[in-house]
Design a protein around this motif. Structure first.
Motif, PDB file in Angstrom:
ATOM      1  N   ILE A 195     -13.241 -16.274  -5.409  1.00  0.00           N
ATOM      2  CA  ILE A 195     -13.721 -16.089  -4.032  1.00  0.00           C
ATOM      3  C   ILE A 195     -13.195 -14.784  -3.449  1.00  0.00           C
ATOM      4  N   ALA A 196     -11.922 -14.476  -3.694  1.00  0.00           N
ATOM      5  CA  ALA A 196     -11.387 -13.209  -3.200  1.00  0.00           C
ATOM      6  C   ALA A 196     -12.138 -12.037  -3.817  1.00  0.00           C
ATOM      7  N   ALA A 197     -12.379 -12.093  -5.130  1.00  0.00           N
ATOM      8  CA  ALA A 197     -13.097 -11.010  -5.810  1.00  0.00           C
ATOM      9  C   ALA A 197     -14.520 -10.880  -5.289  1.00  0.00           C
ATOM     10  N   THR A 198     -15.147 -12.008  -4.990  1.00  0.00           N
ATOM     11  CA  THR A 198     -16.524 -11.989  -4.479  1.00  0.00           C
ATOM     12  C   THR A 198     -16.601 -11.270  -3.139  1.00  0.00           C
TER      13      THR A 198
ATOM     14  N   ASP B  87      -8.614  -7.340 -12.773  1.00  0.00           N
ATOM     15  CA  ASP B  87      -7.468  -6.675 -12.154  1.00  0.00           C
ATOM     16  C   ASP B  87      -6.881  -7.575 -11.053  1.00  0.00           C
ATOM     17  N   PRO B  88      -6.313  -8.732 -11.446  1.00  0.00           N
ATOM     18  CA  PRO B  88      -5.768  -9.646 -10.437  1.00  0.00           C
ATOM     19  C   PRO B  88      -4.644  -9.031  -9.617  1.00  0.00           C
ATOM     20  N   GLY B  89      -3.972  -8.031 -10.176  1.00  0.00           N
ATOM     21  CA  GLY B  89      -2.905  -7.360  -9.436  1.00  0.00           C
ATOM     22  C   GLY B  89      -3.427  -6.679  -8.188  1.00  0.00           C
ATOM     23  N   TYR B  90      -4.612  -6.081  -8.286  1.00  0.00           N
ATOM     24  CA  TYR B  90      -5.196  -5.421  -7.118  1.00  0.00           C
ATOM     25  C   TYR B  90      -5.550  -6.457  -6.051  1.00  0.00           C
ATOM     26  N   ILE B  91      -6.174  -7.574  -6.486  1.00  0.00           N
ATOM     27  CA  ILE B  91      -6.528  -8.636  -5.532  1.00  0.00           C
ATOM     28  C   ILE B  91      -5.273  -9.138  -4.835  1.00  0.00           C
ATOM     29  N   GLU B  92      -4.196  -9.327  -5.605  1.00  0.00           N
ATOM     30  CA  GLU B  92      -2.942  -9.810  -5.037  1.00  0.00           C
ATOM     31  C   GLU B  92      -2.402  -8.824  -3.994  1.00  0.00           C
ATOM     32  N   THR B  93      -2.500  -7.535  -4.287  1.00  0.00           N
ATOM     33  CA  THR B  93      -2.025  -6.519  -3.344  1.00  0.00           C
ATOM     34  C   THR B  93      -2.799  -6.578  -2.038  1.00  0.00           C
ATOM     35  N   VAL B  94      -4.123  -6.718  -2.136  1.00  0.00           N
ATOM     36  CA  VAL B  94      -4.958  -6.805  -0.933  1.00  0.00           C
ATOM     37  C   VAL B  94      -4.580  -8.027  -0.097  1.00  0.00           C
TER      38      VAL B  94
END
Length: 341
Positions: free
Chosen positions: A69-72, A305-312
């Motif tokens: 959902i975050a990536a979407t 790139d879950p690290g980027y999502i986590e940073t956001v």
């Protein structure tokens, strides 16, 4: 008064139990992303992962859904510089506020909640001697958690479907009760916003597109899978050359939800001219595939790139807590839980 406080505050939560589909996009994601880009609106969008635990005790599914959902939302253009985008579970002040609101919320109010009443009615219809069988405190009290989500940021407007209006009314009741008991205007009275123009898409079987019916078309499936799903959409037995009614056709409804006014009018003429179902399905697939190609590529890159999502999300949590933490200090003080010195 700060620039932020002058903006209209709008809050939306996304329950993290499923994979986003075309119906989610048309009904909720698309208008919300447009609002996130409006400089006159202060938007709060959160992954409602604490709510997810009410119905889903599969940790792998909850974790996967949160990332999907975050990536979407990010792939489709959510403006995280303007909007505050965060995970509910990253804001510890929300469950603390939930407890405070629980202590001013009448049990009778929760007895009238639609989800609880439906669970009791189902047990009674099944002849169960215990009307509360299977009802957890999470299910019973989740309108209080929803109220905490809204009141923590004093959201003025909360876009909801008609079935959720009751919960906004409950949040108003809890806000008013707290304000009265502790003699202050701590909470803004939220307003439910029901947009009758928001379209509800039908799914593969002609019913409302919903994961409950297992009839969805996920937003970012592969081209091959998308074609397979579009070809499964239910149609009638009219032959090529026979005029068809676009207004009763799921295929046409899905196409028009994405197409321009001119493109929709042209497709309507094709229906009147007797377009074959095979050709209509190919056209819908090609249009959807082209429309979703770029965001699908962004989505796949984000999922890798879950690290980027986590940073956001961590940045969003920092912005959210910058408001929530001092507000919670004020509420603690009001309730007699403040520091001695």
């Amino acid at each position: 008064m700060s620039a932020v406080s002058e903006k209209t505050r709008v809050l939306t939560g996304i329950t993290t139990t499923g994979t986003p589909h075309l119906g989610n996009y048309v009904g909720a994601i698309k208008p919300a992303i447009a609002a996130s880009q409006d400089p006159g609106v202060q938007s709060y969008y959160f992954l409602a992962d604490l709510h997810a635990l009410i119905k889903c005790q599969d940790p792998r599914r909850v974790q996967e859904s949160r990332r999907e959902i975050a990536a979407t939302w990010l792939a489709l253009g959510l403006d995280t510089d303007n909007a505050v985008f965060y995970r509910q579970s990253d804001i510890p002040e929300i469950p603390e506020l939930t407890w405070m609101l629980s202590c001013v919320c009448a049990k009778g109010l929760m007895n009238r909640a639609h989800a609880y009443k439906a669970a009791v009615a189902e047990n009674e219809a099944a002849g169960d001697l215990d009307p509360d069988r299977g009802v957890t405190m999470g299910l019973f009290g989740y309108p209080v958690l929803m109220a905490a989500d809204i009141l923590m940021f004093n959201a003025r407007k909360v876009p909801v479907g008609r079935d959720q209006i009751q919960h906004i009314e409950m949040a108003r009741d809890m806000a008013g009760r707290f304000n009265h008991l502790y003699k202050g205007q701590y909470f803004t009275q939220p307003e439910a916003v029901v947009d009758e123009r928001v379209e509800v898409l039908n799914g593969l079987d002609g019913r409302k597109m919903s994961k409950s019916y297992n009839n969805t078309i996920p937003l970012f499936v592969s081209e091959k899978k998308l074609l397979k799903l579009v070809r499964k959409i239910k149609t009638n037995s009219l032959e090529p050359g026979e005029p068809k009614d676009p207004d009763t056709c799921t295929l046409f409804q899905i196409y028009s939800a994405f197409a321009t006014t001119e493109e929709t009018a042209a497709m309507r003429q094709e229906y009147e001219g007797g377009i074959g179902w095979g050709e209509a399905k190919n056209r819908v697939f090609e249009y959807l595939n082209e429309h979703l190609r770029e965001p699908r590529e962004r989505y796949q890159a984000l999922m890798e790139d879950p690290g980027y999502i986590e940073t956001v999300l961590q940045k969003g949590a920092e912005r959210a807590r910058a408001e929530a933490a001092p507000f919670m200090d004020r509420l603690r003080q009001a309730a007699g839980l403040g520091r001695f010195a």
